[in-house]
Design an enzyme around this catalytic site. Structure first.
Site, PDB file in Angstrom:
ATOM      1  N   TRP A  60     -10.251  -0.018  -4.819  1.00  0.00           N
ATOM      2  CA  TRP A  60      -9.763   1.320  -4.472  1.00  0.00           C
ATOM      3  C   TRP A  60      -8.355   1.533  -5.056  1.00  0.00           C
ATOM      4  O   TRP A  60      -8.000   2.620  -5.478  1.00  0.00           O
ATOM      5  CB  TRP A  60      -9.760   1.448  -2.939  1.00  0.00           C
ATOM      6  CG  TRP A  60      -9.354   2.767  -2.366  1.00  0.00           C
ATOM      7  CD1 TRP A  60      -8.276   2.998  -1.558  1.00  0.00           C
ATOM      8  CD2 TRP A  60     -10.028   4.029  -2.481  1.00  0.00           C
ATOM      9  NE1 TRP A  60      -8.234   4.326  -1.184  1.00  0.00           N
ATOM     10  CE2 TRP A  60      -9.299   4.974  -1.740  1.00  0.00           C
ATOM     11  CE3 TRP A  60     -11.181   4.444  -3.158  1.00  0.00           C
ATOM     12  CZ2 TRP A  60      -9.665   6.318  -1.633  1.00  0.00           C
ATOM     13  CZ3 TRP A  60     -11.552   5.792  -3.059  1.00  0.00           C
ATOM     14  CH2 TRP A  60     -10.797   6.701  -2.311  1.00  0.00           C
ATOM     15  N   SER A  63       0.822  -1.200   0.000  1.00  0.00           N
ATOM     16  CA  SER A  63       0.000   0.000   0.000  1.00  0.00           C
ATOM     17  C   SER A  63       0.864   1.261   0.000  1.00  0.00           C
ATOM     18  O   SER A  63       1.668   1.437  -0.914  1.00  0.00           O
ATOM     19  CB  SER A  63      -0.942  -0.064   1.195  1.00  0.00           C
ATOM     20  OG  SER A  63      -2.076   0.702   0.925  1.00  0.00           O
ATOM     21  N   HIS A  99      -7.612  -5.749   0.493  1.00  0.00           N
ATOM     22  CA  HIS A  99      -6.384  -4.994   0.714  1.00  0.00           C
ATOM     23  C   HIS A  99      -5.572  -5.634   1.835  1.00  0.00           C
ATOM     24  O   HIS A  99      -6.024  -5.716   2.965  1.00  0.00           O
ATOM     25  CB  HIS A  99      -6.823  -3.582   1.105  1.00  0.00           C
ATOM     26  CG  HIS A  99      -5.734  -2.578   1.090  1.00  0.00           C
ATOM     27  ND1 HIS A  99      -5.098  -2.189  -0.057  1.00  0.00           N
ATOM     28  CD2 HIS A  99      -5.180  -1.863   2.099  1.00  0.00           C
ATOM     29  CE1 HIS A  99      -4.198  -1.273   0.242  1.00  0.00           C
ATOM     30  NE2 HIS A  99      -4.226  -1.060   1.545  1.00  0.00           N
ATOM     31  N   LYS A 142       3.974   2.089  -2.638  1.00  0.00           N
ATOM     32  CA  LYS A 142       4.293   3.320  -3.371  1.00  0.00           C
ATOM     33  C   LYS A 142       5.757   3.665  -3.070  1.00  0.00           C
ATOM     34  O   LYS A 142       6.538   4.040  -3.949  1.00  0.00           O
ATOM     35  CB  LYS A 142       3.402   4.487  -2.900  1.00  0.00           C
ATOM     36  CG  LYS A 142       1.882   4.231  -2.945  1.00  0.00           C
ATOM     37  CD  LYS A 142       1.102   5.454  -2.446  1.00  0.00           C
ATOM     38  CE  LYS A 142      -0.240   5.153  -1.783  1.00  0.00           C
ATOM     39  NZ  LYS A 142      -1.297   4.648  -2.587  1.00  0.00           N
TER      40      LYS A 142
HETATM   41  C1  GTR Z   1      -5.478   4.165   2.037  1.00  0.00           C
HETATM   42  C2  GTR Z   1      -5.000   5.064   0.943  1.00  0.00           C
HETATM   43  C3  GTR Z   1      -4.210   4.278  -0.036  1.00  0.00           C
HETATM   44  C4  GTR Z   1      -3.250   3.300   0.617  1.00  0.00           C
HETATM   45  C5  GTR Z   1      -3.721   2.751   1.940  1.00  0.00           C
HETATM   46  C6  GTR Z   1      -2.689   2.115   2.851  1.00  0.00           C
HETATM   47  O1  GTR Z   1      -6.297   4.788   2.921  1.00  0.00           O
HETATM   48  O2  GTR Z   1      -6.106   5.666   0.347  1.00  0.00           O
HETATM   49  O3  GTR Z   1      -3.549   5.128  -0.937  1.00  0.00           O
HETATM   50  O4  GTR Z   1      -2.010   3.824   0.709  1.00  0.00           O
HETATM   51  O5  GTR Z   1      -4.355   3.676   2.697  1.00  0.00           O
HETATM   52  O6  GTR Z   1      -1.536   2.492   2.907  1.00  0.00           O
HETATM   53  O7  GTR Z   1      -3.080   1.188   3.552  1.00  0.00           O
END
Ligand code: GTR
Length: 422
Positions: free
Chosen positions: A352, A261, A403, A265
């Site tokens: 997402w 996540s 996620h 990045k």
């Molecule tokens: C979310 C965000 C994402 C992602 C995520 C995370 O809320 O919108 O871009 O980075 O968090 O890091 O778990």
């Protein structure tokens, strides 16, 4: 082909019949992944301001990584290295992640704990403090390293950027954690290290005064194009790599960087800035990571730069709602890592993060790998759910579920690492 079909044995026929008798399984095993329409409908109802419908993705043209700002086509590895790569890197620094400082600092590592018999004697684990000094000021963050005890020579390693929590040495030894499965690395012949992002730069809007960026700026507020947290965390991964370079039992030319996540990045950008990383793993990294910004599917530039203003430099927020004007897109982050390895992973329910946009980005970088004489995934259609696709320097899978990062992802990641680092 035709003739072979006559050679089917009865066992194969039976298998084929069983296969057709269960259409849902055969479909899952062979057809390209697509977002579940029920989930698309549900998410659309829940969050009307975001797009989850494929047919509503705006039309766009991606910038060509092999064309310079001046419009020249890059035709050779030499031209890429001398004329294009640096220019592209600068664009990402100025417009997306911010520029790291060039202030001089000193760095030393202090061991604060050690166990030489972790996992029934299979590994040695150490907790280390990285201590930075500028003039009479200091800053530090801890990290943990494990190396296999019984390897026949220097091993490859994975540095995992942990965006969730810090795993101290004692916890890592006592409590298996699928988010950073140390024993799995050791069993498969890899060393591993990890740190917690917030120890480097607090992961909150108002965390600046307590982080490494403020330390470098001597407390002054950041300039619009200065580095932000993602870049700071990636920089920290490079400092952990500095330490791994001092360990004889690790082969520092075979070190991957990974993250989930926001950590994903970070790992991509870390490998753009630091060419010592042999592979970058991006897990569910989405917007500002592997996913193409121009698709504006799920999380958008507008949303991410307002929710997390400390992640990207100020100019990125100016592209809110006008992604088409960005001089770059995220496939060029993948391109900047070429000819080294890049692995992108998505999750079926994590719309997402835009799985399609994550995959498309990997594929759109393939011409750069090609120019540099390397194979990479070029197939436009996505692989089926749960099936890994690897070609040369790039790999991809989309896993069932939401996620997250777990053992299945790591197994695939290490399978890919085995092909490039062993
Ligand atoms: C979310 C965000 C994402 C992602 C995520 C995370 O809320 O919108 O871009 O980075 O968090 O890091 O778990």
């Amino acid at each position: 082909m035709q003739r072979h079909s006559f050679l089917l044995t009865s066992a194969m026929l039976l298998a084929a019949m069983t296969f057709t008798a269960r259409p849902s399984i055969s479909q899952e095993a062979t057809s390209a992944w697509q977002a579940n329409p029920d989930l698309v409908e549900k998410l659309t109802k829940q969050r009307r301001e975001f797009n989850y419908v494929e047919s509503k993705v705006p039309t766009y043209t991606l910038p060509n990584p092999l064309v310079t700002r001046g419009g020249d086509l890059i035709r050779s590895p030499k031209e890429w290295n001398e004329r294009r790569r640096g220019e592209l890197l600068e664009l990402f620094r100025e417009q997306v992640y911010g520029r790291r400082p060039d202030t001089e600092y000193s760095l030393r590592f202090e061991q604060t704990a050690e166990t030489t018999r972790a996992f029934d004697g299979a590994a040695t684990g150490r907790e280390i403090k990285a201590i930075f000094e500028i003039d009479d000021r200091t800053f530090s963050f801890p990290f943990v390293v494990f190396v296999p005890n019984n390897a026949s020579g220097p091993t490859p390693a994975v540095i995992h950027i942990n965006n969730r929590y810090f795993v101290p040495l004692a916890t890592a030894v006592e409590k298996p954690d699928p988010f950073w499965p140390v024993e799995t690395f050791i069993e498969r012949g890899y060393a591993t290290a990890s740190f917690h992002t917030s120890h480097v730069d607090p992961d909150k809007k108002d965390g600046y005064p307590d982080g490494i960026r403020s330390f470098f700026a001597d407390g002054k507020p950041p300039e619009d194009t200065a580095w932000r947290s993602l870049s700071a965390w990636g920089w920290a991964a490079s400092r952990v790599l500095d330490h791994l370079q001092t360990i004889d039992s690790i082969d520092a030319s075979r070190v991957a960087v990974s993250g989930h996540s926001r950590g994903g990045k970070t790992s991509l950008w870390a490998a753009c800035e630091d060419e010592r990383f042999a592979i970058a793993y991006s897990n569910n990294s989405g917007c500002g990571g592997a996913a193409l910004s121009r698709r504006a599917y799920g999380e958008t530039v507008e949303r991410i730069t307002t929710s997390f203003p400390h992640w990207f430099c100020k100019p990125f927020s100016d592209y809110a709602g006008r992604e088409n004007d960005l001089p770059v897109d995220q496939h060029e982050v993948v391109a900047l890592i070429a000819p080294r390895g890049v692995y992108v992973a998505s999750a079926d329910e994590d719309l997402w993060a835009d799985p399609k946009g994550e995959y498309a980005s990997l594929v759109a970088a393939a011409p750069v790998f090609g120019l540099l004489g390397k194979d990479a995934i070029e197939t436009a259609t996505m692989p089926p759910l749960g099936q890994q696709r690897i070609k040369g320097q790039t790999g991809y899978h989309i896993r069932a579920g939401g996620h997250g990062l777990g053992e299945l992802d790591w197994d695939f990641f290490l399978d890919f690492a085995d092909t490039l680092l062993k």
